[in-house]
Design a protein around this motif. Sequence first.
Motif, PDB file in Angstrom:
ATOM      1  N   ALA A  37      10.008  58.261  45.473  1.00 42.55           N
ATOM      2  CA  ALA A  37       8.911  59.004  44.405  1.00 42.55           C
ATOM      3  C   ALA A  37      10.198  60.231  43.975  1.00 42.55           C
ATOM      4  CB  ALA A  37       7.870  60.040  45.838  1.00 42.55           C
ATOM      5  N   SER A  38      10.700  61.157  44.458  1.00 48.96           N
ATOM      6  CA  SER A  38      11.862  61.146  43.704  1.00 48.96           C
ATOM      7  C   SER A  38      12.724  61.003  42.619  1.00 48.96           C
ATOM      8  CB  SER A  38      12.770  61.294  44.378  1.00 48.96           C
ATOM      9  OG  SER A  38      13.807  61.059  44.967  1.00 48.96           O
ATOM     10  N   VAL A  39      12.146  60.117  42.211  1.00 52.24           N
ATOM     11  CA  VAL A  39      12.756  58.956  40.649  1.00 52.24           C
ATOM     12  C   VAL A  39      11.564  60.006  39.526  1.00 52.24           C
ATOM     13  CG1 VAL A  39      12.767  57.647  39.359  1.00 52.24           C
ATOM     14  CG2 VAL A  39      13.671  57.356  41.650  1.00 52.24           C
ATOM     15  N   ALA A  40      10.388  59.860  40.189  1.00 52.37           N
ATOM     16  CA  ALA A  40       9.282  60.333  39.406  1.00 52.37           C
ATOM     17  C   ALA A  40       9.576  62.314  39.343  1.00 52.37           C
ATOM     18  CB  ALA A  40       7.979  60.779  40.122  1.00 52.37           C
ATOM     19  N   ALA A  41      10.314  62.947  40.116  1.00 54.24           N
ATOM     20  CA  ALA A  41      10.868  64.945  39.613  1.00 54.24           C
ATOM     21  C   ALA A  41      11.837  64.729  38.765  1.00 54.24           C
ATOM     22  CB  ALA A  41      10.699  65.091  41.327  1.00 54.24           C
ATOM     23  N   LEU A  42      12.669  63.836  39.663  1.00 50.74           N
ATOM     24  CA  LEU A  42      14.265  63.524  38.769  1.00 50.74           C
ATOM     25  C   LEU A  42      14.301  63.183  37.333  1.00 50.74           C
ATOM     26  CD1 LEU A  42      15.135  63.896  41.420  1.00 50.74           C
ATOM     27  CD2 LEU A  42      16.969  61.686  40.494  1.00 50.74           C
ATOM     28  N   SER A  43      13.294  62.678  36.527  1.00 50.05           N
ATOM     29  CA  SER A  43      12.649  62.120  35.350  1.00 50.05           C
ATOM     30  C   SER A  43      12.190  63.539  34.328  1.00 50.05           C
ATOM     31  CB  SER A  43      11.810  61.026  34.989  1.00 50.05           C
ATOM     32  OG  SER A  43      10.526  62.070  35.713  1.00 50.05           O
ATOM     33  N   ALA A  44      12.110  64.637  35.041  1.00 57.13           N
ATOM     34  CA  ALA A  44      12.260  65.968  34.512  1.00 57.13           C
ATOM     35  C   ALA A  44      13.405  66.573  33.413  1.00 57.13           C
ATOM     36  CB  ALA A  44      11.304  67.134  35.194  1.00 57.13           C
ATOM     37  N   SER A  45      14.461  65.788  34.453  1.00 57.01           N
ATOM     38  CA  SER A  45      15.750  66.299  33.663  1.00 57.01           C
ATOM     39  C   SER A  45      16.593  65.113  34.166  1.00 57.01           C
ATOM     40  CB  SER A  45      16.741  66.856  34.872  1.00 57.01           C
ATOM     41  OG  SER A  45      18.443  67.549  34.452  1.00 57.01           O
ATOM     42  N   PRO A  46      16.570  64.351  32.641  1.00 53.23           N
ATOM     43  CA  PRO A  46      17.360  62.802  31.802  1.00 53.23           C
ATOM     44  C   PRO A  46      19.461  62.942  32.739  1.00 53.23           C
ATOM     45  CG  PRO A  46      15.960  63.726  29.625  1.00 53.23           C
ATOM     46  CD  PRO A  46      16.174  64.821  31.363  1.00 53.23           C
ATOM     47  N   GLN A  47      19.333  64.089  32.326  1.00 52.58           N
ATOM     48  CA  GLN A  47      20.911  63.638  32.679  1.00 52.58           C
ATOM     49  C   GLN A  47      21.111  63.536  34.089  1.00 52.58           C
ATOM     50  OE1 GLN A  47      24.145  67.624  31.239  1.00 52.58           O
ATOM     51  NE2 GLN A  47      25.375  66.457  33.026  1.00 52.58           N
ATOM     52  N   VAL A  48      20.323  64.549  34.803  1.00 49.65           N
ATOM     53  CA  VAL A  48      20.330  64.217  36.584  1.00 49.65           C
ATOM     54  C   VAL A  48      19.785  63.277  36.899  1.00 49.65           C
ATOM     55  CG1 VAL A  48      19.190  64.952  38.884  1.00 49.65           C
ATOM     56  CG2 VAL A  48      19.998  66.650  37.182  1.00 49.65           C
ATOM     57  N   GLN A  49      18.806  62.619  35.876  1.00 49.42           N
ATOM     58  CA  GLN A  49      18.394  61.115  36.659  1.00 49.42           C
ATOM     59  C   GLN A  49      19.407  60.321  36.448  1.00 49.42           C
ATOM     60  OE1 GLN A  49      15.218  59.894  34.336  1.00 49.42           O
ATOM     61  NE2 GLN A  49      14.135  58.599  36.091  1.00 49.42           N
ATOM     62  N   ARG A  50      20.593  60.249  35.438  1.00 52.84           N
ATOM     63  CA  ARG A  50      21.358  59.547  34.783  1.00 52.84           C
ATOM     64  C   ARG A  50      21.938  59.227  36.832  1.00 52.84           C
ATOM     65  NH1 ARG A  50      20.472  60.797  29.836  1.00 52.84           N
ATOM     66  NH2 ARG A  50      22.095  62.620  29.677  1.00 52.84           N
ATOM     67  N   GLU A  51      22.461  60.167  36.405  1.00 54.50           N
ATOM     68  CA  GLU A  51      23.574  60.585  37.745  1.00 54.50           C
ATOM     69  C   GLU A  51      23.373  59.897  38.591  1.00 54.50           C
ATOM     70  OE1 GLU A  51      25.279  64.502  37.038  1.00 54.50           O
ATOM     71  OE2 GLU A  51      25.987  64.062  35.463  1.00 54.50           O
ATOM     72  N   TRP A  52      22.217  60.257  39.388  1.00 52.29           N
ATOM     73  CA  TRP A  52      21.923  60.353  40.691  1.00 52.29           C
ATOM     74  C   TRP A  52      20.691  58.489  40.812  1.00 52.29           C
ATOM     75  CZ3 TRP A  52      21.991  63.601  44.933  1.00 52.29           C
ATOM     76  CH2 TRP A  52      22.684  64.705  44.911  1.00 52.29           C
ATOM     77  N   GLY A  53      20.482  58.322  40.042  1.00 48.97           N
ATOM     78  CA  GLY A  53      19.576  57.415  39.760  1.00 48.97           C
ATOM     79  C   GLY A  53      20.155  56.170  40.568  1.00 48.97           C
ATOM     80  N   ARG A  54      21.199  55.772  39.474  1.00 47.13           N
ATOM     81  CA  ARG A  54      21.488  54.758  39.648  1.00 47.13           C
ATOM     82  C   ARG A  54      22.488  54.903  41.372  1.00 47.13           C
ATOM     83  NH1 ARG A  54      27.561  55.730  39.776  1.00 47.13           N
ATOM     84  NH2 ARG A  54      28.144  57.670  39.083  1.00 47.13           N
ATOM     85  N   LYS A  55      22.189  55.273  42.392  1.00 49.21           N
ATOM     86  CA  LYS A  55      23.035  55.627  43.214  1.00 49.21           C
ATOM     87  C   LYS A  55      21.629  54.920  44.057  1.00 49.21           C
ATOM     88  CE  LYS A  55      27.060  56.602  43.155  1.00 49.21           C
ATOM     89  NZ  LYS A  55      28.558  56.394  44.223  1.00 49.21           N
ATOM     90  N   ILE A  56      20.573  55.800  43.817  1.00 48.29           N
ATOM     91  CA  ILE A  56      18.990  55.581  44.439  1.00 48.29           C
ATOM     92  C   ILE A  56      19.086  54.143  44.112  1.00 48.29           C
ATOM     93  CG2 ILE A  56      16.592  56.559  44.061  1.00 48.29           C
ATOM     94  CD1 ILE A  56      17.016  59.079  43.820  1.00 48.29           C
ATOM     95  N   LEU A  57      19.381  53.542  43.123  1.00 45.03           N
ATOM     96  CA  LEU A  57      18.274  52.113  43.086  1.00 45.03           C
ATOM     97  C   LEU A  57      19.144  51.231  43.853  1.00 45.03           C
ATOM     98  CD1 LEU A  57      17.342  52.095  39.235  1.00 45.03           C
ATOM     99  CD2 LEU A  57      16.343  52.682  40.985  1.00 45.03           C
ATOM    100  N   SER A  58      20.703  51.533  44.881  1.00 46.78           N
ATOM    101  CA  SER A  58      21.255  50.710  45.384  1.00 46.78           C
ATOM    102  C   SER A  58      20.726  50.488  46.346  1.00 46.78           C
ATOM    103  CB  SER A  58      22.155  51.404  45.746  1.00 46.78           C
ATOM    104  OG  SER A  58      23.529  50.615  46.714  1.00 46.78           O
TER     105      SER A  58
END
Length: 548
Positions: free
Chosen positions: A144-165
Amino acid sequence: MTRDTEQKLADLNQPPLWSGINAYRSDPLLVDATDAMPKSLRDEFDAIGRYVTSPEAQELARMANEGVPQLRTHGPRGERLDVVDYHPAWHALMRRSMSNGLHSSLWENVPDEKGIAHKARAARFFLTAQLECGHLCPLTMTSASVAALSASPQVQREWGRKILSRKYDSANKPAMQKSAITIGMGMTEKQGGTDVRANTSTAERVGEGIYRLNGHKWFMSAPMSDGFVMLAQTREGVGCFLVPRLLEDGSGNGLRFQRLKDKVGNRSNASSEVEFSDTFGFLLGKPDAGIGTILDMVTLTRLDCALASAGIMRASLAEAVHHTRGRMVFGKPLVAQPIMTRVLADMALDVAGATALSFRLADAFDKARDSAGDAAYARIMTPVTKYWCCKIAPALIYEAMECIGGSGYVEERPIARHYREAPVNAIWEGSGNVMALDLMRVISRGRDLFELLFAGFARDLGPAGKKTVEVLRAALSLCERDEGAARMLVEQLALAAAAAELYRAGAGRIADAFLETRLASGWRATYGMLDSRFDSAYIVDLLYPPAR
């Protein structure tokens, strides 16, 4: 267990344990709900269904809940550690569930899951909940955190790839040095509780999108997560932040764990009280829009609460039906005793309704972007589904425990774990009253959405649709005058929606029995209230097929 031991237990009228039964293949509603999905997904569900009831998996669940997490605040030299140690069984469960993508599949854009990502994940989650729910908490929050992180594209890019592993990494290292990460959440504070606008934690801007946080959280689950989505007061209002647990050099980020909660259930999962000082976090969205940002995350976690409740109800009743089929009482199988048959059938209707309702909500999440009707369903029915599925779970699981009898009231059986787990989903991510108030917000801001919902009910409920919608409209009007009546509307919506979905799924006689006993009958306080018009044995055998 040897064959001789099993035979001796059979001679003593002790049925075999509910184990080694495919939780997917033995659930007709789930099979029907996923029948149109690609074979690759159905094969995956089949594998999860075999796994969750296996003796090996059940033993992992038992050990993870008996070997509860331990907090180490300091090391031997007096240095702060703030580390929580988990039983190896917890890590084994996490490794398996992350490999199944419970934390990531919504966001991976897998071709076979195009347009059905929420529903496909719902099947995985529903099945895994039948094994062990504690480890699902960090996976729910991470997804669910990805929905919140999407409010900050830069944070989502940096953290999102680790979440998707999907490669689980339990190392106590900075997030960006790990193969995969998990995300927790910190909202609740002592003085605020549900009223997060009353939170006293503060955040001061120190750079572009970077803040320093000070304060405390009264309930922060999964404290070994690599980052936490938190709320804090900025100068502009309540902001939402992603707070790393460790800094890039491996040192702590000012999070001081005070203690772990000694919870009734959810024992395998740690939940902590934490204080933090000069703790840096990344702003997600605008500095005064934190509640809206985190609610995007909370909406997804509420679906998981409903799915988990439906899953543990399914597992508990399946265990009870299995036991009563194998136990002789007064000269015939316990399941064939008329009173017992009706109790089991009555419970089976509620489990069927909760399952249908949860999967319909997941389906609405998938379709909401392209369908006004599904968007209305998702907005209205998220609090309703979460409320009803979670509310009925403790009483139903207790009744299933009573069907087993004294041997059901022991910790060795999975049903004991399910019973202790049951209350948490109603409390976390918004209590019953919070769900009712959320529905009241829809009434005040988007009343027209209800007409889209009611149109679907009128269609799917057939001859009963018109009268049911009239009752719902009356309850809606009452809530507009009297906020205290909101729970009545929530429950009536849940029952109508569950009946409608059972009909839509082609459940026929099951839907008829649910509709007549839940919407057309008088007040019911306990199970076993079906009358002779309904074929109780048919209901039990259809929804819980005898093992072959």
